[in-house]
Design an enzyme around this catalytic site. Structure first.
Site, PDB file in Angstrom:
ATOM      1  N   ARG A  50       0.838  -1.201   0.000  1.00  0.00           N
ATOM      2  CA  ARG A  50       0.000   0.000   0.000  1.00  0.00           C
ATOM      3  C   ARG A  50       0.875   1.255   0.000  1.00  0.00           C
ATOM      4  O   ARG A  50       1.910   1.302   0.648  1.00  0.00           O
ATOM      5  CB  ARG A  50      -0.892   0.020   1.236  1.00  0.00           C
ATOM      6  CG  ARG A  50      -1.908  -1.098   1.292  1.00  0.00           C
ATOM      7  CD  ARG A  50      -2.739  -0.968   2.550  1.00  0.00           C
ATOM      8  NE  ARG A  50      -3.748  -2.014   2.646  1.00  0.00           N
ATOM      9  CZ  ARG A  50      -4.657  -2.081   3.618  1.00  0.00           C
ATOM     10  NH1 ARG A  50      -4.654  -1.161   4.580  1.00  0.00           N
ATOM     11  NH2 ARG A  50      -5.539  -3.056   3.639  1.00  0.00           N
ATOM     12  N   ASP A  52       0.850   5.580   0.568  1.00  0.00           N
ATOM     13  CA  ASP A  52       0.123   6.629   1.261  1.00  0.00           C
ATOM     14  C   ASP A  52      -0.398   7.669   0.282  1.00  0.00           C
ATOM     15  O   ASP A  52      -0.013   7.696  -0.886  1.00  0.00           O
ATOM     16  CB  ASP A  52       1.028   7.312   2.290  1.00  0.00           C
ATOM     17  CG  ASP A  52       1.417   6.392   3.435  1.00  0.00           C
ATOM     18  OD1 ASP A  52       0.642   5.465   3.738  1.00  0.00           O
ATOM     19  OD2 ASP A  52       2.495   6.608   4.020  1.00  0.00           O
ATOM     20  N   TYR A 125      12.138   1.797  -4.063  1.00  0.00           N
ATOM     21  CA  TYR A 125      11.591   3.150  -4.098  1.00  0.00           C
ATOM     22  C   TYR A 125      12.689   4.150  -4.436  1.00  0.00           C
ATOM     23  O   TYR A 125      13.876   3.890  -4.204  1.00  0.00           O
ATOM     24  CB  TYR A 125      11.036   3.545  -2.720  1.00  0.00           C
ATOM     25  CG  TYR A 125       9.719   2.922  -2.334  1.00  0.00           C
ATOM     26  CD1 TYR A 125       8.519   3.605  -2.550  1.00  0.00           C
ATOM     27  CD2 TYR A 125       9.658   1.681  -1.723  1.00  0.00           C
ATOM     28  CE1 TYR A 125       7.298   3.050  -2.166  1.00  0.00           C
ATOM     29  CE2 TYR A 125       8.454   1.116  -1.342  1.00  0.00           C
ATOM     30  CZ  TYR A 125       7.284   1.813  -1.570  1.00  0.00           C
ATOM     31  OH  TYR A 125       6.081   1.264  -1.195  1.00  0.00           O
ATOM     32  N   ARG A 213       9.946   7.330   4.092  1.00  0.00           N
ATOM     33  CA  ARG A 213       9.917   8.776   4.323  1.00  0.00           C
ATOM     34  C   ARG A 213      10.623   9.154   5.621  1.00  0.00           C
ATOM     35  O   ARG A 213      11.225  10.229   5.727  1.00  0.00           O
ATOM     36  CB  ARG A 213       8.483   9.263   4.299  1.00  0.00           C
ATOM     37  CG  ARG A 213       7.851   9.211   2.909  1.00  0.00           C
ATOM     38  CD  ARG A 213       6.341   9.233   2.954  1.00  0.00           C
ATOM     39  NE  ARG A 213       5.842  10.418   3.627  1.00  0.00           N
ATOM     40  CZ  ARG A 213       4.567  10.547   4.029  1.00  0.00           C
ATOM     41  NH1 ARG A 213       3.715   9.551   3.834  1.00  0.00           N
ATOM     42  NH2 ARG A 213       4.180  11.645   4.626  1.00  0.00           N
TER      43      ARG A 213
END
Length: 282
Positions: A50, A52, A125, A213
């Protein structure tokens, strides 16, 4: 039921994240609305990971199961392979639903033991940061976070190199109930591109909530001089030793983050991989 693997990408700016939420525009909600249109019945999707609100994906992976009646409706009178028909029909349905920010790359029939979430071996990522040394491209505003001041990318890279391996990433996670925060970080690379933008690449077996993050936030603390280079690794060492009072996290804005790709083992290893992952996560 016939299982399909679907590869897609999306621009996260206009979505409240991946997961369906009542009354909100989400990637899963939009995709499942398109599936219901082309299949004539509700279809549930399972995603590799998932994302954000505001986070983008270049290549995200989902799996879904279609009934025989849905397959008949999907194919119509066409003799195309079911996966090709699914991808084509989904693209049309997403256009009809005004979702140009979701792109279906491919769809293919797969054995029933393929699991987009638990069979994955890694996720990759990137995160983009533009500081005062960077060219601030107005066309990249949606995918690049602007940082006031100049960051020491060499110090950030040295700090990043100490975070690789198997650790409890609790200092950089928002833990979910009954879920482990232990992960293996395979790669954490950092360099400036031709525009001077700092591009941070991360690859791990999986990432906890906000982990990417928050890791970037820790590196920004190092690059700005607020933290010594040793601080991120020291926090991991404390978590590995069982400490839980680790101070606040510094979570970076979501729009600089892009899910680049999800990796899987060969087809014959999907079931075993999924079983191991389920056991480890709990």
């Amino acid at each position: 039921m016939t299982r399909f693997r679907v590869e897609l990408g999306y621009r996260g700016t206009g979505f409240h994240g991946w997961a369906t939420q009542p009354g909100l525009r989400t990637v899963q909600g939009s995709l499942e609305a398109a599936l219901a249109t082309v299949c004539g019945e509700p279809v549930r999707t399972v995603v590799a990971g998932r994302t954000d609100a505001g986070v983008h994906a270049r290549r995200q992976t989902v799996h879904l199961d279609l009934t025989d009646s849905a397959l008949v409706r999907l194919r119509g009178r066409s003799d195309r392979p079911a996966g090709v028909a699914l991808a084509s029909r989904l693209r049309g349905a997403l256009r009809h639903l005004d979702c140009p920010d979701i792109v279906v790359h491919t769809a293919a029939e797969v054995p029933a033991d393929f699991d987009a979430r638990f069979a994955a071996t890694w996720r990759a990522y990137t995160y983009r940061l533009a500081d005062d040394r960077s060219f601030h491209d107005p066309l990249a505003l949606d995918t690049t976070v602007a940082h006031r001041g100049t960051l020491d990318e060499a110090a950030m890279a040295r700090a990043a190199a100490e975070l690789l391996g198997l650790h409890d990433f609790l200092p950089f996670c928002r833990p979910r109930p009954d879920a482990t925060t232990v992960r293996t970080l395979f790669a954490l690379d950092l360099a400036r591109d031709s525009d001077g933008v700092i591009v941070i690449g991360l690859r791990a077996d999986a990432f906890c909530h906000h982990m990417v993050r928050a890791l970037v936030g820790g590196l920004v603390k190092v690059g700005s001089g607020s933290w010594p280079e040793t601080r991120p690794a020291e926090l991991l060492a404390r978590a590995d030793a069982g400490q839980t009072d680790l101070g606040p996290m510094f979570v970076m804005p979501p729009h600089g983050l892009v899910l680049e790709e999800v990796g899987y083992p060969p087809a014959g290893e999907w079931a075993a991989r999924a079983e191991r992952t389920r056991a480890r996560r709990t």
